[in-house]
Design a protein around this motif. Sequence first.
Motif, PDB file in Angstrom:
ATOM      1  N   GLU A   1       0.822  -1.211   0.000  1.00  0.00           N
ATOM      2  CA  GLU A   1       0.000   0.000   0.000  1.00  0.00           C
ATOM      3  C   GLU A   1       0.854   1.258   0.000  1.00  0.00           C
ATOM      4  O   GLU A   1       0.525   2.250  -0.662  1.00  0.00           O
TER       5      GLU A   1
ATOM      6  N   THR B   1      -8.141  -0.081   3.660  1.00  0.00           N
ATOM      7  CA  THR B   1      -6.812  -0.559   3.286  1.00  0.00           C
ATOM      8  C   THR B   1      -6.850  -1.274   1.944  1.00  0.00           C
ATOM      9  O   THR B   1      -7.907  -1.704   1.462  1.00  0.00           O
ATOM     10  N   VAL B   2      -5.666  -1.421   1.339  1.00  0.00           N
ATOM     11  CA  VAL B   2      -5.549  -2.124   0.053  1.00  0.00           C
ATOM     12  C   VAL B   2      -5.961  -3.586   0.198  1.00  0.00           C
ATOM     13  O   VAL B   2      -6.670  -4.137  -0.655  1.00  0.00           O
TER      14      VAL B   2
ATOM     15  N   PRO C   1      -5.168   3.320  -3.388  1.00  0.00           N
ATOM     16  CA  PRO C   1      -5.218   3.484  -1.931  1.00  0.00           C
ATOM     17  C   PRO C   1      -6.292   4.485  -1.515  1.00  0.00           C
ATOM     18  O   PRO C   1      -6.510   5.491  -2.184  1.00  0.00           O
TER      19      PRO C   1
END
Length: 607
Positions: free
Chosen positions: A46, A283-284, A278
């Motif tokens: 990320e 979150t990724v 992102p």
Amino acid sequence: MYTTLKRLLIGKPLKTNALSEHKLSKRKALAILSSDALSSVAYGPEQVLIVLATVGAAAYWYSIPIAVGILILLIALILSYRQIIYAYPHGGGAYIVSRNNLGETTGLVAGGSLLVDYILTVAVSISAGTDAITSAFPSLHAHSVLISILLVLFITILNLRGLSESATVLSYPVYLFVLALFILIAVGIQKVATGQIPATAHEPMGHWVDGVSMFLLLKAFTSGCSALTGVEAVSNAIPNFKDPAEKNAARTLMMMGVLLGILFSGITFLAYWYGISPKADETVVSQIADETFGRTPLYYFVQGTTALILVLAANTGFSAFPLLAVNLATDKYLPRMFTIRGDRLGYSNGILFLSIASMILIIAFKGKTENLIPLYAVGVFIPFTLSQTGMIVKWIREKPKGWQWKLVTNFVGAFITFTVVLTLFITKFTHVWAVFVFLPVIITMFYKIKHHYINVGEQLRINPDEQTPPIAGNVVIVPVAGITKVVENSLKYAQSIGDYVIAVYVAFDRESEEAMQEKWKEWQPDVRLLTFVSQYRSLVHPIGRLVDFIEDKAEDHNYQVTVLIPQFLPRKRWHHILHNQSSLLLRAYLLRTKNVVVSTVPYHFKK
């Protein structure tokens, strides 16, 4: 009450001879020592995308070659630390390697950096774990700092219960996380292979994107290198392994490297292929899991295990920080209290210090992971660079069999890690400038502590040429506040140990002084009473002046001066706040400023 609560939270004390029973097997060690490195998969890819996003989604394909570069560095680090494990089987990692091969100050730079890095490990891991929780439950965003503090307290209690017990608890979340990501990567690749995720979701690879520069790519590379933090933890914790410790540690390190490489590669590839960008509030990994499974139980399994390992990754700091502190304290650079094992055979002082420091960081940075990661990366890559360089010096100096290949491995690692450090300082100076403040402060503190211990040793060392004259007698001074059983008890004890006993009474007016003198003549005519009137209502200074006077006279005749302080002790602890604490103030003053024996004669109340 305190003892009961302590036993409830921490457990019963363990015998010292039970230490060998609490060493780590490879399975437990992999869980407890690799949780930091493995958990960084959740935010390492990320961080690369966050940098590339400044140019646009078209630049996301660069994450693939950047990931290849990070994997090359990972291989170099794993091979290097494997060599360190066999070369320094008693642990210590970068600190010991740097100290032995590059000098004392360089070793302290590595040690100081690692100490700060382990504090940041806890803060970053807990903050990232909280991010994973709030990604799944957005309503909790406003309480991120409180959640983080509670999680630190939980990990602290878990570690205070002992290494083996904490490793048993931690092994399940770590292996569940590995299983969850393997399932995620496998299902994601299967969807890619079967065309369920079209190639149009991402920009094609190989074309140059306007705005992308070598500087930007280096910045993205160094940001992604945060995924390599925690690699050195195994080399620091060799003493915690079951025998043969170095062989088990080396195998654990290799297993950690393989798992980290597979998981990092898989998440980076899926993030690119899915065209993930992102986001501030998700979150990724959460986005990849959502695209792969939808909001099904498998999604929450991935998010739940990710949150768990991110929180429990802090345990790498709790495992490595106390051992590094022990090495520094053994060399007299930290207080000796860090070398003391607690009730459960862990280095509890190091654990508590780490816990408090990490909570302060979380509060100071308001639980924002992105604000901590650059400083976190610098804190670990400085020791990486120094340990690699130290091993280069070692191979050139000793030239063991096959040293050329070892030298090449360490040279590659040193070159890449040094590049990462330079790039971090150049690209993220506003985030990492604190290194130039705290490192000199920490190293100065190390030297001051050692200087103190050297001075203490010189003053405690017995010199046969210096003859100390024998003590001819004892003058006992007893401060009295009135005529009570407490004073009577103290006077009897004073007469049993002293050649001369002097009672001292400090009045605040003449009437009280005269009244005390009259009563004393009737009660204890055989004990000399000295009285003073303190115009400023101070007990400490009049008694202090008297002690100075008697000490000067006694020194001429080799007499020892003892101040015997009467003190009554209430039955219940809360009763203490109801009484004057002048005896404690007097004791503290005399011990700090006078060369006399200070003793307390307790008188216990029964009700």
